[in-house]
Design an enzyme around this catalytic site. Structure first.
Site, PDB file in Angstrom:
ATOM      1  N   ALA A 101      -4.775  10.617   9.155  1.00 45.95           N
ATOM      2  CA  ALA A 101      -6.139  10.095   8.928  1.00 45.95           C
ATOM      3  C   ALA A 101      -6.215   8.574   9.078  1.00 45.95           C
ATOM      4  O   ALA A 101      -7.303   8.027   9.257  1.00 45.95           O
ATOM      5  CB  ALA A 101      -6.641  10.532   7.561  1.00 45.95           C
ATOM      6  N   GLU A 147      -0.256   7.445  21.252  1.00 47.18           N
ATOM      7  CA  GLU A 147      -0.873   8.054  20.068  1.00 47.18           C
ATOM      8  C   GLU A 147      -0.968   9.569  20.304  1.00 47.18           C
ATOM      9  O   GLU A 147      -1.428   9.986  21.365  1.00 47.18           O
ATOM     10  CB  GLU A 147      -2.269   7.437  19.907  1.00 47.18           C
ATOM     11  CG  GLU A 147      -3.076   7.976  18.756  1.00 47.18           C
ATOM     12  CD  GLU A 147      -4.490   7.361  18.736  1.00 47.18           C
ATOM     13  OE1 GLU A 147      -4.754   6.347  19.429  1.00 47.18           O
ATOM     14  OE2 GLU A 147      -5.337   7.931  18.032  1.00 47.18           O
ATOM     15  N   ARG A 175      -0.012  23.191   5.985  1.00 44.01           N
ATOM     16  CA  ARG A 175      -1.398  22.739   6.232  1.00 44.01           C
ATOM     17  C   ARG A 175      -2.090  23.709   7.155  1.00 44.01           C
ATOM     18  O   ARG A 175      -1.418  24.332   7.982  1.00 44.01           O
ATOM     19  CB  ARG A 175      -1.357  21.412   6.994  1.00 44.01           C
ATOM     20  CG  ARG A 175      -1.493  20.207   6.197  1.00 44.01           C
ATOM     21  CD  ARG A 175      -1.536  19.013   7.128  1.00 44.01           C
ATOM     22  NE  ARG A 175      -2.821  18.348   7.020  1.00 44.01           N
ATOM     23  CZ  ARG A 175      -3.113  17.217   7.644  1.00 44.01           C
ATOM     24  NH1 ARG A 175      -2.247  16.653   8.445  1.00 44.01           N
ATOM     25  NH2 ARG A 175      -4.279  16.658   7.472  1.00 44.01           N
ATOM     26  N   HIS A 199      -2.114  13.430  18.649  1.00 41.66           N
ATOM     27  CA  HIS A 199      -2.769  14.255  17.629  1.00 41.66           C
ATOM     28  C   HIS A 199      -2.542  15.718  17.965  1.00 41.66           C
ATOM     29  O   HIS A 199      -2.708  16.120  19.120  1.00 41.66           O
ATOM     30  CB  HIS A 199      -4.271  13.967  17.572  1.00 41.66           C
ATOM     31  CG  HIS A 199      -4.552  12.550  17.226  1.00 41.66           C
ATOM     32  ND1 HIS A 199      -4.383  12.066  15.950  1.00 41.66           N
ATOM     33  CD2 HIS A 199      -4.915  11.495  17.996  1.00 41.66           C
ATOM     34  CE1 HIS A 199      -4.646  10.772  15.951  1.00 41.66           C
ATOM     35  NE2 HIS A 199      -4.962  10.389  17.180  1.00 41.66           N
ATOM     36  N   ASN A 246       1.721   9.655  15.374  1.00 44.17           N
ATOM     37  CA  ASN A 246       0.567  10.411  14.902  1.00 44.17           C
ATOM     38  C   ASN A 246       0.193   9.773  13.568  1.00 44.17           C
ATOM     39  O   ASN A 246       0.868  10.002  12.560  1.00 44.17           O
ATOM     40  CB  ASN A 246       0.900  11.893  14.722  1.00 44.17           C
ATOM     41  CG  ASN A 246      -0.326  12.681  14.280  1.00 44.17           C
ATOM     42  OD1 ASN A 246      -1.328  12.103  13.851  1.00 44.17           O
ATOM     43  ND2 ASN A 246      -0.238  13.994  14.371  1.00 44.17           N
ATOM     44  N   TYR A 270      -3.430  22.909  12.916  1.00 40.98           N
ATOM     45  CA  TYR A 270      -2.249  22.079  13.165  1.00 40.98           C
ATOM     46  C   TYR A 270      -1.018  22.855  13.658  1.00 40.98           C
ATOM     47  O   TYR A 270       0.012  22.250  13.949  1.00 40.98           O
ATOM     48  CB  TYR A 270      -1.886  21.297  11.895  1.00 40.98           C
ATOM     49  CG  TYR A 270      -2.997  20.342  11.479  1.00 40.98           C
ATOM     50  CD1 TYR A 270      -3.376  19.283  12.296  1.00 40.98           C
ATOM     51  CD2 TYR A 270      -3.681  20.508  10.269  1.00 40.98           C
ATOM     52  CE1 TYR A 270      -4.403  18.415  11.929  1.00 40.98           C
ATOM     53  CE2 TYR A 270      -4.705  19.647   9.893  1.00 40.98           C
ATOM     54  CZ  TYR A 270      -5.055  18.612  10.731  1.00 40.98           C
ATOM     55  OH  TYR A 270      -6.076  17.759  10.375  1.00 40.98           O
ATOM     56  N   PRO A 329       0.187   9.990   6.985  1.00 40.63           N
ATOM     57  CA  PRO A 329      -0.137  10.788   5.801  1.00 40.63           C
ATOM     58  C   PRO A 329      -0.391  12.267   6.068  1.00 40.63           C
ATOM     59  O   PRO A 329      -1.055  12.629   7.053  1.00 40.63           O
ATOM     60  CB  PRO A 329      -1.426  10.123   5.284  1.00 40.63           C
ATOM     61  CG  PRO A 329      -1.329   8.720   5.751  1.00 40.63           C
ATOM     62  CD  PRO A 329      -0.614   8.769   7.065  1.00 40.63           C
ATOM     63  N   ASN A 330       0.161  13.063   5.205  1.00 39.23           N
ATOM     64  CA  ASN A 330      -0.030  14.532   5.156  1.00 39.23           C
ATOM     65  C   ASN A 330       0.701  15.301   6.257  1.00 39.23           C
ATOM     66  O   ASN A 330       0.717  16.529   6.237  1.00 39.23           O
ATOM     67  CB  ASN A 330      -1.528  14.901   5.162  1.00 39.23           C
ATOM     68  CG  ASN A 330      -2.248  14.352   3.950  1.00 39.23           C
ATOM     69  OD1 ASN A 330      -1.781  14.548   2.836  1.00 39.23           O
ATOM     70  ND2 ASN A 330      -3.329  13.633   4.147  1.00 39.23           N
ATOM     71  N   ARG A 371     -13.850  17.931  16.522  1.00 41.07           N
ATOM     72  CA  ARG A 371     -13.889  18.271  15.097  1.00 41.07           C
ATOM     73  C   ARG A 371     -15.033  17.488  14.420  1.00 41.07           C
ATOM     74  O   ARG A 371     -16.046  17.248  15.056  1.00 41.07           O
ATOM     75  CB  ARG A 371     -12.514  17.975  14.474  1.00 41.07           C
ATOM     76  CG  ARG A 371     -11.392  18.795  15.100  1.00 41.07           C
ATOM     77  CD  ARG A 371     -10.056  18.522  14.447  1.00 41.07           C
ATOM     78  NE  ARG A 371     -10.044  18.909  13.044  1.00 41.07           N
ATOM     79  CZ  ARG A 371      -9.095  18.533  12.179  1.00 41.07           C
ATOM     80  NH1 ARG A 371      -8.088  17.774  12.603  1.00 41.07           N
ATOM     81  NH2 ARG A 371      -9.148  18.915  10.922  1.00 41.07           N
TER      82      ARG A 371
HETATM   83  C1  DQA Z   1      -4.367  14.460  13.089  1.00 38.26           C
HETATM   84  C2  DQA Z   1      -5.906  14.381  13.092  1.00 38.26           C
HETATM   85  C3  DQA Z   1      -6.409  13.536  11.948  1.00 38.26           C
HETATM   86  O1  DQA Z   1      -7.823  13.468  11.964  1.00 38.26           O
HETATM   87  C4  DQA Z   1      -5.979  14.132  10.620  1.00 38.26           C
HETATM   88  O2  DQA Z   1      -6.410  13.313   9.549  1.00 38.26           O
HETATM   89  C5  DQA Z   1      -4.510  14.373  10.554  1.00 38.26           C
HETATM   90  C6  DQA Z   1      -3.841  14.921  11.733  1.00 38.26           C
HETATM   91  C7  DQA Z   1      -3.833  15.460  14.146  1.00 38.26           C
HETATM   92  O3  DQA Z   1      -2.639  15.430  14.390  1.00 38.26           O
HETATM   93  O4  DQA Z   1      -4.601  16.261  14.675  1.00 38.26           O
HETATM   94  O5  DQA Z   1      -3.883  14.227   9.516  1.00 38.26           O
HETATM   95  O6  DQA Z   1      -3.851  13.188  13.389  1.00 38.26           O
END
Ligand code: DQA
Length: 146
Positions: A76, A97, A17, A99, A73, A22, A9-10, A106
Site C-alpha cells: 500500500a 515496480e 491474504r 504488483h 512491491n 494475490y 507492508p502485508n 481495483r
Molecule cells: C499490491 C497492491 C496494493 O494496492 C496493495 O496495498 C498491496 C499489494 C499488489 O501486489 O497487488 O499490498 O502492491
C-alpha cells in the site's frame, strides 16, 4: 551482480491474504523462485520484507552501493509512500515496480502510484510471474550496459 528484491507492508501474509487477488504462493515461495531464476541468470538476490517504511528505506540505503538494481512491491506504500519513493530515487539504481494484482482494475485509490515516476517500469496484474519477468528484464538491461 546483486539485485535487491523488496516487499512492503502485508506482503509477509501472502498465501493467507485474499488468494483470489494475490494468488496462493507465500512470499518465501516467491523468493525461492527468484533465487532459482537469479542463479540461472548468474545474479545474487538480496531479499527483504518489512511492514515499516523506515525499515525499507534503511535497507535500500544500506545496500545501494553493492546492488545493481531494485525490484520492489511497495504494497500500500505504492499509493502514499513519498519517503520510500525518495529513497528509491536517491539510490540511483534502476527500479522495477511489481504488483501481483492489477492496481488499475481495483479501487480508484489504488490506481495512483507515487513510486512509478522513479521506476524504469512497472508490472501489474501478472501475479508472482511479474517478479520473475521483472528480474529477467532488469538483469537483461544491466548486462547490456556492462
Ligand atoms: C499490491 C497492491 C496494493 O494496492 C496493495 O496495498 C498491496 C499489494 C499488489 O501486489 O497487488 O499490498 O502492491
Amino acid at each position: 551482480m546483486k539485485i535487491m528484491v523488496i516487499n512492503g507492508p502485508n506482503l509477509n501474509m501472502l498465501g493467507k491474504r485474499n488468494k483470489a487477488i494475490y494468488g496462493d504462493k507465500t512470499l518465501a515461495e516467491i523468493e525461492a523462485l527468484l533465487g532459482k531464476e537469479g542463479k540461472s541468470l548468474g545474479v545474487e538476490i538480496i531479499s527483504f520484507q518489512s511492514n515499516s517504511e523506515g525499515a525499507l528505506i534503511d535497507f535500500i540505503q544500506q545496500h545501494s552501493v553493492e546492488a545493481s538494481g531494485i525490484i520492489i512491491n511497495p504494497g500500500a506504500l505504492t499509493h502514499y509512500g513519498f519517503s520510500l519513493r525518495d529513497a528509491l530515487d536517491d539510490s540511483g539504481l534502476p527500479v522495477i515496480e511489481v504488483h501481483l494484482s492489477n492496481i488499475y482494475a481495483r479501487e480508484k485509490w489504488r490506481a495512483k502510484s507515487v513510486i512509478a515516476s522513479t521506476a524504469k517500469g512497472q508490472i501489474s496484474g501478472l501475479g508472482w510471474l511479474g517478479y520473475v519477468e521483472a528480474l529477467r528484464t532488469l538483469v537483461g538491461e544491466l548486462k547490456k550496459e556492462t
